[in-house]
Write a protein that holds these residues in place. Structure first.
Motif, PDB file in Angstrom:
ATOM      1  N   GLN A  39      10.721  -0.664   2.465  1.00  0.00           N
ATOM      2  CA  GLN A  39       9.697   0.263   2.936  1.00  0.00           C
ATOM      3  C   GLN A  39       9.289  -0.145   4.351  1.00  0.00           C
ATOM      4  O   GLN A  39       9.019  -1.314   4.601  1.00  0.00           O
ATOM      5  N   GLU A  40       9.254   0.821   5.255  1.00  0.00           N
ATOM      6  CA  GLU A  40       8.874   0.494   6.630  1.00  0.00           C
ATOM      7  C   GLU A  40       7.373   0.290   6.755  1.00  0.00           C
ATOM      8  O   GLU A  40       6.587   0.964   6.089  1.00  0.00           O
ATOM      9  N   SER A  41       7.005  -0.635   7.637  1.00  0.00           N
ATOM     10  CA  SER A  41       5.598  -0.911   7.900  1.00  0.00           C
ATOM     11  C   SER A  41       4.941   0.344   8.492  1.00  0.00           C
ATOM     12  O   SER A  41       5.509   1.000   9.365  1.00  0.00           O
ATOM     13  N   THR A  42       3.755   0.652   8.003  1.00  0.00           N
ATOM     14  CA  THR A  42       3.057   1.871   8.429  1.00  0.00           C
ATOM     15  C   THR A  42       2.528   1.723   9.850  1.00  0.00           C
ATOM     16  O   THR A  42       2.022   0.663  10.226  1.00  0.00           O
ATOM     17  N   ILE A  43       2.628   2.792  10.591  1.00  0.00           N
ATOM     18  CA  ILE A  43       2.100   2.841  11.960  1.00  0.00           C
ATOM     19  C   ILE A  43       0.871   3.739  11.926  1.00  0.00           C
ATOM     20  O   ILE A  43       0.979   4.904  11.516  1.00  0.00           O
ATOM     21  N   LYS A  55       0.834  -1.215   0.000  1.00  0.00           N
ATOM     22  CA  LYS A  55       0.000   0.000   0.000  1.00  0.00           C
ATOM     23  C   LYS A  55       0.867   1.262   0.000  1.00  0.00           C
ATOM     24  O   LYS A  55       0.672   2.158  -0.823  1.00  0.00           O
ATOM     25  N   SER A  56       1.806   1.317   0.950  1.00  0.00           N
ATOM     26  CA  SER A  56       2.661   2.511   1.034  1.00  0.00           C
ATOM     27  C   SER A  56       3.518   2.655  -0.218  1.00  0.00           C
ATOM     28  O   SER A  56       3.766   3.771  -0.688  1.00  0.00           O
ATOM     29  N   SER A  57       3.953   1.516  -0.753  1.00  0.00           N
ATOM     30  CA  SER A  57       4.786   1.563  -1.952  1.00  0.00           C
ATOM     31  C   SER A  57       4.003   2.080  -3.159  1.00  0.00           C
ATOM     32  O   SER A  57       4.549   2.824  -3.989  1.00  0.00           O
ATOM     33  N   ASP A  94      -3.172   6.319   3.665  1.00  0.00           N
ATOM     34  CA  ASP A  94      -2.473   5.041   3.545  1.00  0.00           C
ATOM     35  C   ASP A  94      -2.527   4.375   4.919  1.00  0.00           C
ATOM     36  O   ASP A  94      -1.831   4.786   5.840  1.00  0.00           O
ATOM     37  N   THR A  95      -3.401   3.372   5.055  1.00  0.00           N
ATOM     38  CA  THR A  95      -3.599   2.772   6.383  1.00  0.00           C
ATOM     39  C   THR A  95      -2.563   1.690   6.653  1.00  0.00           C
ATOM     40  O   THR A  95      -1.885   1.210   5.748  1.00  0.00           O
ATOM     41  N   ALA A  96      -2.464   1.310   7.925  1.00  0.00           N
ATOM     42  CA  ALA A  96      -1.536   0.266   8.353  1.00  0.00           C
ATOM     43  C   ALA A  96      -2.227  -1.088   8.255  1.00  0.00           C
ATOM     44  O   ALA A  96      -3.354  -1.252   8.719  1.00  0.00           O
TER      45      ALA A  96
HETATM   46 MG    MG Z   1       2.401   0.789   4.695  1.00  0.00          MG
END
Ligand code: MG
Ligand code: GTP
Length: 172
Positions: A35-39, A19-21, A61-63
């Motif tokens: 890419q770091e996991s979203t918090i 998702k973040s990517s 962009d949700t975790a």
């Molecule tokens: Mg993410």
């Protein structure tokens, strides 16, 4: 013309699906291997020209980590569009994507346009989810479907573009 339309958009999906990517690719044209996991969630915005208009996507962009699941309704309730993301190399992430679709259908706004994105399409040799299966599922559930790659950029802008086309012409 020079009209600007705002479109609130949310990405949902299992941890590590990209998702973040996808957002980083769409907003900055970049990709990172680690890419770091979203918090919690992260906010971005990006404009896109569609026909005569400029659309300003306001992107949440949700975790994907389960401990953040209860935050999701805050982001999808007012959303014009939702992109549900799975990883084509991870069958469990497709199962999780279907759960997100069910939740959106049950708790979300019926006008939210939903897209299903099968990400990591560059990793064809590791595929676990057949494209035909995802496409049929999307058709049955009123979503549109694309396989994407945040790494190669394939179909990334196209997902956002298609969302806006569906917003302009809800019947298509
Ligand atoms: Mg993410
Ligand atoms: P959470 O924030 O934990 O929910 O994860 P996420 O869905 O935001 O995933 P993220 O964007 O952090 O990506 C997870 C990993 O997958 C990262 O190491 C990315 O580099 C990788 N990745 C993301 N998209 C792609 C892609 O299209 N192709 C390949 N090969 N790797 C990808």
């Amino acid at each position: 013309g020079n009209k600007i339309r705002n479109a609130k958009l949310v990405l949902l999906g299992d941890v590590g699906t990209g998702k973040s990517s996808l957002v980083l690719r769409f907003v900055k044209g970049q990709f990172v291997e680690f890419q770091e996991s979203t918090i919690g969630a992260a906010f971005f915005s990006q404009t896109l020209a569609v026909n005569d208009e400029t659309v300003k996507f306001e992107i949440w962009d949700t975790a994907g980590q389960e401990r953040y699941h209860s935050l999701a309704p805050m982001y999808y309730r007012g959303a014009a569009a939702a992109i549900v993301v799975y990883d084509i190399t991870n069958a469990a992430s497709f199962t999780k994507a279907k759960k997100w679709v069910q939740e959106l259908q049950a708790q979300g706004n019926p006008n939210t346009i939903m897209a299903l994105a099968g990400n990591k399409a560059d990793l064809l040799e590791a595929r676990q989810v057949p494209a035909d299966e995802a496409k049929a599922y999307a058709q049955e559930n009123g979503l549109f479907f694309m396989e994407t790659s945040a790494k190669t950029a394939i179909n990334v802008n196209d997902v956002f573009y298609e969302i806006e086309i569906h917003r302009l012409m809800p019947k298509c």
